[in-house]
Design a protein around this motif. Structure first.
Motif, PDB file in Angstrom:
ATOM      1  N   THR A  85      -8.292   2.066   5.868  1.00 40.24           N
ATOM      2  CA  THR A  85      -8.731   3.256   5.130  1.00 40.24           C
ATOM      3  C   THR A  85      -8.961   2.891   3.670  1.00 40.24           C
ATOM      4  OG1 THR A  85      -6.467   3.886   4.543  1.00 40.24           O
ATOM      5  CG2 THR A  85      -7.353   4.749   6.632  1.00 40.24           C
ATOM      6  N   PRO A  86      -9.719   3.705   2.932  1.00 41.04           N
ATOM      7  CA  PRO A  86      -9.929   3.429   1.509  1.00 41.04           C
ATOM      8  C   PRO A  86      -8.633   3.381   0.702  1.00 41.04           C
ATOM      9  CG  PRO A  86     -11.550   5.003   2.289  1.00 41.04           C
ATOM     10  CD  PRO A  86     -10.579   4.815   3.412  1.00 41.04           C
ATOM     11  N   ILE A  87      -7.700   4.285   0.999  1.00 42.58           N
ATOM     12  CA  ILE A  87      -6.458   4.283   0.225  1.00 42.58           C
ATOM     13  C   ILE A  87      -5.630   3.034   0.532  1.00 42.58           C
ATOM     14  CG2 ILE A  87      -5.071   5.636   1.873  1.00 42.58           C
ATOM     15  CD1 ILE A  87      -3.877   7.049  -0.620  1.00 42.58           C
ATOM     16  N   GLU A  88      -5.689   2.565   1.773  1.00 45.55           N
ATOM     17  CA  GLU A  88      -4.994   1.320   2.100  1.00 45.55           C
ATOM     18  C   GLU A  88      -5.655   0.142   1.391  1.00 45.55           C
ATOM     19  OE1 GLU A  88      -3.513  -1.344   5.937  1.00 45.55           O
ATOM     20  OE2 GLU A  88      -4.915   0.322   6.249  1.00 45.55           O
ATOM     21  N   ALA A  89      -6.987   0.159   1.316  1.00 43.75           N
ATOM     22  CA  ALA A  89      -7.697  -0.896   0.586  1.00 43.75           C
ATOM     23  C   ALA A  89      -7.294  -0.902  -0.882  1.00 43.75           C
ATOM     24  CB  ALA A  89      -9.207  -0.696   0.718  1.00 43.75           C
ATOM     25  N   PHE A  90      -7.165   0.289  -1.463  1.00 43.94           N
ATOM     26  CA  PHE A  90      -6.746   0.394  -2.866  1.00 43.94           C
ATOM     27  C   PHE A  90      -5.341  -0.147  -3.061  1.00 43.94           C
ATOM     28  CE2 PHE A  90      -4.444   2.948  -6.056  1.00 43.94           C
ATOM     29  CZ  PHE A  90      -5.145   2.573  -7.202  1.00 43.94           C
ATOM     30  N   ASN A  91      -4.410   0.254  -2.188  1.00 39.56           N
ATOM     31  CA  ASN A  91      -3.022  -0.201  -2.322  1.00 39.56           C
ATOM     32  C   ASN A  91      -2.896  -1.708  -2.130  1.00 39.56           C
ATOM     33  OD1 ASN A  91      -1.990   2.366  -2.882  1.00 39.56           O
ATOM     34  ND2 ASN A  91      -1.733   2.855  -0.715  1.00 39.56           N
ATOM     35  N   LEU A  92      -3.628  -2.263  -1.177  1.00 39.31           N
ATOM     36  CA  LEU A  92      -3.606  -3.712  -0.972  1.00 39.31           C
ATOM     37  C   LEU A  92      -4.230  -4.437  -2.158  1.00 39.31           C
ATOM     38  CD1 LEU A  92      -4.616  -3.954   2.809  1.00 39.31           C
ATOM     39  CD2 LEU A  92      -2.383  -4.517   1.816  1.00 39.31           C
ATOM     40  N   HIS A  93      -5.290  -3.870  -2.708  1.00 39.06           N
ATOM     41  CA  HIS A  93      -5.955  -4.462  -3.877  1.00 39.06           C
ATOM     42  C   HIS A  93      -5.016  -4.482  -5.070  1.00 39.06           C
ATOM     43  CE1 HIS A  93      -9.053  -5.488  -6.740  1.00 39.06           C
ATOM     44  NE2 HIS A  93      -8.889  -4.351  -7.385  1.00 39.06           N
ATOM     45  N   ARG A  94      -4.313  -3.387  -5.313  1.00 36.34           N
ATOM     46  CA  ARG A  94      -3.370  -3.317  -6.428  1.00 36.34           C
ATOM     47  C   ARG A  94      -2.207  -4.289  -6.215  1.00 36.34           C
ATOM     48  NH1 ARG A  94      -3.294  -1.517 -11.135  1.00 36.34           N
ATOM     49  NH2 ARG A  94      -1.563  -0.049 -11.010  1.00 36.34           N
ATOM     50  N   GLN A  95      -1.745  -4.365  -4.984  1.00 39.67           N
ATOM     51  CA  GLN A  95      -0.658  -5.290  -4.665  1.00 39.67           C
ATOM     52  C   GLN A  95      -1.092  -6.736  -4.917  1.00 39.67           C
ATOM     53  OE1 GLN A  95       0.458  -5.738  -0.426  1.00 39.67           O
ATOM     54  NE2 GLN A  95       2.539  -5.195  -1.045  1.00 39.67           N
ATOM     55  N   ALA A  96      -2.308  -7.069  -4.487  1.00 37.68           N
ATOM     56  CA  ALA A  96      -2.822  -8.427  -4.689  1.00 37.68           C
ATOM     57  C   ALA A  96      -3.023  -8.716  -6.173  1.00 37.68           C
ATOM     58  CB  ALA A  96      -4.139  -8.604  -3.936  1.00 37.68           C
ATOM     59  N   GLN A  97      -3.522  -7.727  -6.916  1.00 36.99           N
ATOM     60  CA  GLN A  97      -3.692  -7.896  -8.363  1.00 36.99           C
ATOM     61  C   GLN A  97      -2.365  -8.167  -9.042  1.00 36.99           C
ATOM     62  OE1 GLN A  97      -5.717  -4.230  -9.522  1.00 36.99           O
ATOM     63  NE2 GLN A  97      -7.461  -5.437 -10.191  1.00 36.99           N
ATOM     64  N   SER A  98      -1.346  -7.405  -8.655  1.00 32.74           N
ATOM     65  CA  SER A  98      -0.030  -7.556  -9.254  1.00 32.74           C
ATOM     66  C   SER A  98       0.568  -8.924  -8.950  1.00 32.74           C
ATOM     67  CB  SER A  98       0.897  -6.449  -8.737  1.00 32.74           C
ATOM     68  OG  SER A  98       2.189  -6.576  -9.283  1.00 32.74           O
ATOM     69  N   GLN A  99       0.440  -9.356  -7.700  1.00 30.92           N
ATOM     70  CA  GLN A  99       0.966 -10.658  -7.307  1.00 30.92           C
ATOM     71  C   GLN A  99       0.226 -11.778  -8.028  1.00 30.92           C
ATOM     72  OE1 GLN A  99       3.652 -11.568  -5.349  1.00 30.92           O
ATOM     73  NE2 GLN A  99       3.130 -13.582  -6.177  1.00 30.92           N
ATOM     74  N   ARG A 100      -1.081 -11.638  -8.145  1.00 27.70           N
ATOM     75  CA  ARG A 100      -1.891 -12.656  -8.837  1.00 27.70           C
ATOM     76  C   ARG A 100      -1.486 -12.755 -10.303  1.00 27.70           C
ATOM     77  NH1 ARG A 100      -6.730 -13.479 -11.638  1.00 27.70           N
ATOM     78  NH2 ARG A 100      -8.034 -15.169 -10.781  1.00 27.70           N
ATOM     79  N   ALA A 101      -1.330 -11.595 -10.943  1.00 31.91           N
ATOM     80  CA  ALA A 101      -0.940 -11.592 -12.351  1.00 31.91           C
ATOM     81  C   ALA A 101       0.442 -12.216 -12.540  1.00 31.91           C
ATOM     82  CB  ALA A 101      -0.957 -10.166 -12.888  1.00 31.91           C
ATOM     83  N   ARG A 102       1.359 -11.910 -11.633  1.00 30.30           N
ATOM     84  CA  ARG A 102       2.714 -12.450 -11.733  1.00 30.30           C
ATOM     85  C   ARG A 102       2.704 -13.967 -11.578  1.00 30.30           C
ATOM     86  NH1 ARG A 102       4.786  -8.705  -9.054  1.00 30.30           N
ATOM     87  NH2 ARG A 102       4.548  -9.601  -6.966  1.00 30.30           N
ATOM     88  N   THR A 103       1.926 -14.464 -10.630  1.00 31.24           N
ATOM     89  CA  THR A 103       1.867 -15.908 -10.391  1.00 31.24           C
ATOM     90  C   THR A 103       1.211 -16.635 -11.559  1.00 31.24           C
ATOM     91  OG1 THR A 103       1.741 -15.535  -8.001  1.00 31.24           O
ATOM     92  CG2 THR A 103       1.017 -17.684  -8.813  1.00 31.24           C
ATOM     93  N   LEU A 104       0.058 -16.141 -12.004  1.00 33.58           N
ATOM     94  CA  LEU A 104      -0.665 -16.820 -13.087  1.00 33.58           C
ATOM     95  C   LEU A 104       0.032 -16.656 -14.433  1.00 33.58           C
ATOM     96  CD1 LEU A 104      -4.360 -16.012 -12.109  1.00 33.58           C
ATOM     97  CD2 LEU A 104      -2.964 -18.007 -11.504  1.00 33.58           C
TER      98      LEU A 104
END
Length: 381
Positions: free
Chosen positions: A86-105
């Motif tokens: 669903t779109p909301i699941e896509a948004f939540n996964l996108h935000r989660q991936a963004q957060s993880q990427r920012a934390r790692t980098l």
């Protein structure tokens, strides 16, 4: 003196323990585990350590650190995306991936001297950029390279500015941490909407001051522009002075509305009801629609009889399933307001044409609107 978070680490060559002030605009805590990294550190090693929560304090060539961060970014971007139903699941996964990427980098760290100089080979002069973001230096500190590069980029934007067609091509100069008006469609809406009055307007959450400047150039004799953020207040004042509009616009610190009423009240609140992960995201994410609800609920009490409130809002949240159109209309109705007009515009930003973006379907459907609102039962002005 204010207590600041402290980063501690051990020098493996001497066994001595060191400490320095930890800087994080996002409010992230200092890493608990710190290793020393230099030009011998490979991208695979750096990325693996970062994923394990081990920060790396850089002791090598600065430009090599930048290249290492780019290599780590490529590895982070290779991670497969989870499929969303669903779109909301896509948004939540996108935000989660963004957060993880920012934390790692964010695990590659750069030491700053008390005056913000960097004692590394081929290091750039970042003193002005750091002073603009952090204020005068007081003691040695450590910051992630990713954040430092953001400061450098913001410093260049502040010097160069953003050209605003609605201001005749004049430039607005955003401060670090203040949302830049690079998406010009909301500015265009304010530039073309019919003014209910040229006597007075309130600009709620002014940011860079761009909408106050547009109203002033359209002939509004006096504008009161509000914000809570000290950087935004200073940024707006400088931009308006640069444009020669400071005599028309009062920039005041306030939570939403200033005192009194006006025939025109304008607000461009954050568009997405979600929690921001950093200060710059506060211009995009509005937890529980706090600013949107606050503006709508207080608008009638700050409008002169027959006055208009202009709500500038994207429907991106609706396409993501974060808010429905019915919910927005219910907020307007429960605030004692009615819609007397609406002007729509399609976004022009690059992500709207990037089919690889995980939120592409919502972006391509997005429309930004200027809702013209009046107090219910108010007589025409």
């Amino acid at each position: 003196m204010t207590d600041f978070p402290t980063l501690t680490w051990t020098d493996p060559s001497t066994g001595a323990t060191h400490a320095a002030r930890w800087r994080s605009e996002a409010g992230n805590p200092p890493p608990k585990r710190v290793a020393i990294a230099d030009d011998r550190t490979t991208a695979d090693t750096a990325y693996r350590q970062a994923c394990e929560g081990i920060a790396m304090l850089w002791r090598g060539d600065f430009q090599n650190a930048r290249q290492l961060l780019q290599a780590m970014s490529r590895r982070a971007d290779r991670k497969p995306r989870k499929a969303a139903a669903t779109p909301i699941e896509a948004f939540n996964l996108h935000r989660q991936a963004q957060s993880q990427r920012a934390r790692t980098l964010g695990m590659l760290l750069i030491p700053l001297e008390a005056d913000y100089s960097i004692d590394l080979r081929r290091a750039p002069d970042v003193q002005d950029a750091c002073k603009e973001a952090y204020g005068e230096g007081e003691a040695p500190s450590v910051v992630s390279l990713r954040e430092l590069l953001g400061l450098i980029g913001a410093h260049e934007w502040r010097k160069k500015g953003v050209a605003i067609p609605a201001l005749g091509g004049e430039h607005i100069h955003p401060y670090y941490g203040v949302f830049s008006p690079v998406r010009g469609e909301y500015v265009d809406l304010v530039a073309r909407a019919p003014l209910p009055s040229q006597a007075l307007a309130f600009d709620i959450g002014t940011g860079t001051g761009v909408l106050a400047a547009v109203l002033a150039t359209r002939g509004v004799k006096r504008i009161v522009a509000t914000d809570q953020d000290p950087r935004a207040l200073a940024c707006a004042r400088e931009n308006l002075a640069r444009l020669g509009l400071q005599s028309q616009v009062d920039v005041v610190e306030a939570d939403l509305f200033p005192a009194g009423r006006a025939p025109l009240v304008v607000c461009n609140p954050p568009w997405l009801p979600a929690r921001p992960n950093s200060p710059i995201e506060r211009a995009v994410y509005d937890p529980d629609s706090r600013m949107l609800r606050g503006f709508l609920d207080g608008l009638a009490a700050h409008l002169e009889p027959g006055g208009e409130g202009w709500l500038i809002l994207s429907d991106f949240a609706e396409h993501l399933g974060l808010r429905t159109r019915d919910a927005l209309l219910a907020m307007i109705d429960s605030a004692g307001l009615e819609v007397v007009g609406r002007d729509d515009i399609k976004p022009k930003h690059p992500k709207a044409s990037d089919a690889a973006d995980p939120l592409y379907q919502a972006r391509v459907a997005e429309v930004t609107s200027l809702w013209r609102l009046k107090a219910r039962g108010a007589q025409p002005g």
